[in-house]
Write a protein that holds these residues in place. Structure first.
Motif, PDB file in Angstrom:
ATOM      1  N   VAL A  24       5.714   2.055   3.756  1.00  0.00           N
ATOM      2  CA  VAL A  24       6.453   1.254   2.509  1.00  0.00           C
ATOM      3  C   VAL A  24       5.714   2.884   0.814  1.00  0.00           C
ATOM      4  CG1 VAL A  24       4.253  -0.073   0.593  1.00  0.00           C
ATOM      5  CG2 VAL A  24       4.746   0.426   3.519  1.00  0.00           C
ATOM      6  N   LEU A  65      -5.103  -0.516   3.127  1.00  0.00           N
ATOM      7  CA  LEU A  65      -4.943  -0.868   3.954  1.00  0.00           C
ATOM      8  C   LEU A  65      -5.821  -1.400   5.080  1.00  0.00           C
ATOM      9  CD1 LEU A  65      -2.498  -2.086   5.907  1.00  0.00           C
ATOM     10  CD2 LEU A  65      -2.629  -0.112   6.552  1.00  0.00           C
ATOM     11  N   ALA A 116       0.042 -11.459  10.648  1.00  0.00           N
ATOM     12  CA  ALA A 116       0.780 -10.659   9.537  1.00  0.00           C
ATOM     13  C   ALA A 116       1.070  -9.774   8.875  1.00  0.00           C
ATOM     14  CB  ALA A 116       0.953 -12.213   8.248  1.00  0.00           C
ATOM     15  N   HIS A 117      -0.265  -9.145   9.415  1.00  0.00           N
ATOM     16  CA  HIS A 117      -0.225  -7.794   9.187  1.00  0.00           C
ATOM     17  C   HIS A 117       0.642  -7.080  10.336  1.00  0.00           C
ATOM     18  CE1 HIS A 117      -2.206  -3.904   8.459  1.00  0.00           C
ATOM     19  NE2 HIS A 117      -2.404  -4.138  10.089  1.00  0.00           N
ATOM     20  N   VAL A 144       3.164  -8.054  12.512  1.00  0.00           N
ATOM     21  CA  VAL A 144       4.135  -8.515  11.863  1.00  0.00           C
ATOM     22  C   VAL A 144       4.817  -7.427  10.730  1.00  0.00           C
ATOM     23  CG1 VAL A 144       5.625  -9.809  11.436  1.00  0.00           C
ATOM     24  CG2 VAL A 144       4.773 -10.476  13.076  1.00  0.00           C
ATOM     25  N   GLY A 145       4.306  -7.163  10.144  1.00  0.00           N
ATOM     26  CA  GLY A 145       4.411  -6.249   9.358  1.00  0.00           C
ATOM     27  C   GLY A 145       4.264  -4.377   9.377  1.00  0.00           C
ATOM     28  N   THR A 146       4.502  -4.758  10.681  1.00  0.00           N
ATOM     29  CA  THR A 146       3.861  -3.078  10.729  1.00  0.00           C
ATOM     30  C   THR A 146       5.731  -3.028  11.881  1.00  0.00           C
ATOM     31  OG1 THR A 146       3.683  -3.270  13.463  1.00  0.00           O
ATOM     32  CG2 THR A 146       1.642  -3.034  11.532  1.00  0.00           C
ATOM     33  N   VAL A 165       7.944  -3.383  10.059  1.00  0.00           N
ATOM     34  CA  VAL A 165       8.364  -2.641   8.559  1.00  0.00           C
ATOM     35  C   VAL A 165       9.410  -1.157   8.929  1.00  0.00           C
ATOM     36  CG1 VAL A 165       7.500  -1.992   6.625  1.00  0.00           C
ATOM     37  CG2 VAL A 165       9.600  -2.968   5.999  1.00  0.00           C
ATOM     38  N   GLN A 206      12.704   0.749   6.797  1.00  0.00           N
ATOM     39  CA  GLN A 206      11.579   2.079   6.260  1.00  0.00           C
ATOM     40  C   GLN A 206      11.992   3.704   6.515  1.00  0.00           C
ATOM     41  OE1 GLN A 206      12.104  -0.302   3.150  1.00  0.00           O
ATOM     42  NE2 GLN A 206      11.065   1.394   2.518  1.00  0.00           N
TER      43      GLN A 206
END
Length: 134
Positions: A41, A53, A79-80, A82-84, A86, A90
């Protein structure tokens, strides 16, 4: 089932402990994945992002330990986690070797193991729905 009476709470508590532990590492500036989080991020200041976080993870862990709002909390956990993933978009060089997604770095392995935690949270969500009326 006798095993369910032990295994389901043990699964919830173990996920909670992981979230509190890893969150506290971020809050105290001791997390070995702070750079990974920052790379995932990059548009957010890491001095804010990593501890924020961490507090979010601690909060999720505490709520899981208390057994409050289980559905909402488990959805947030999923959700958290799954977000890892990214970071694969990135900052792929931090998680895969030589552009080959089958050759994970240690960071890549750290993120991919979240699939197990995601599935564990989904199991707990499913178990909660089985016991809920209607």
């Amino acid at each position: 089932m006798q095993l369910d009476r032990l295994a389901v709470p043990a699964l919830r508590i173990s996920i909670a402990v992981v979230f509190v532990w890893f969150g506290l590492l971020k809050v105290t500036g001791s997390s070995p994945v702070a750079a990974l989080v920052s790379a995932a991020v990059p548009w957010v200041d890491p001095g804010f992002l990593v501890p924020a976080l961490g507090w979010f993870e601690v909060g999720l862990g505490v709520v899981l330990l208390l057994g409050r709002l289980p559905r909402l909390t488990l959805v947030a956990v999923v959700a958290h986690l799954v977000g890892t993933f990214v970071v694969f978009v990135q900052a792929p060089a931090l998680v895969i070797t030589g552009g080959n997604p089958l050759l994970l770095t240690a960071n890549g392995e750290f993120v991919v193991k979240n699939t197990v935690l995601i599935c564990a949270a989904l199991v707990l969500l499913g178990r909660g729905q089985e016991r809920s009326p209607g």
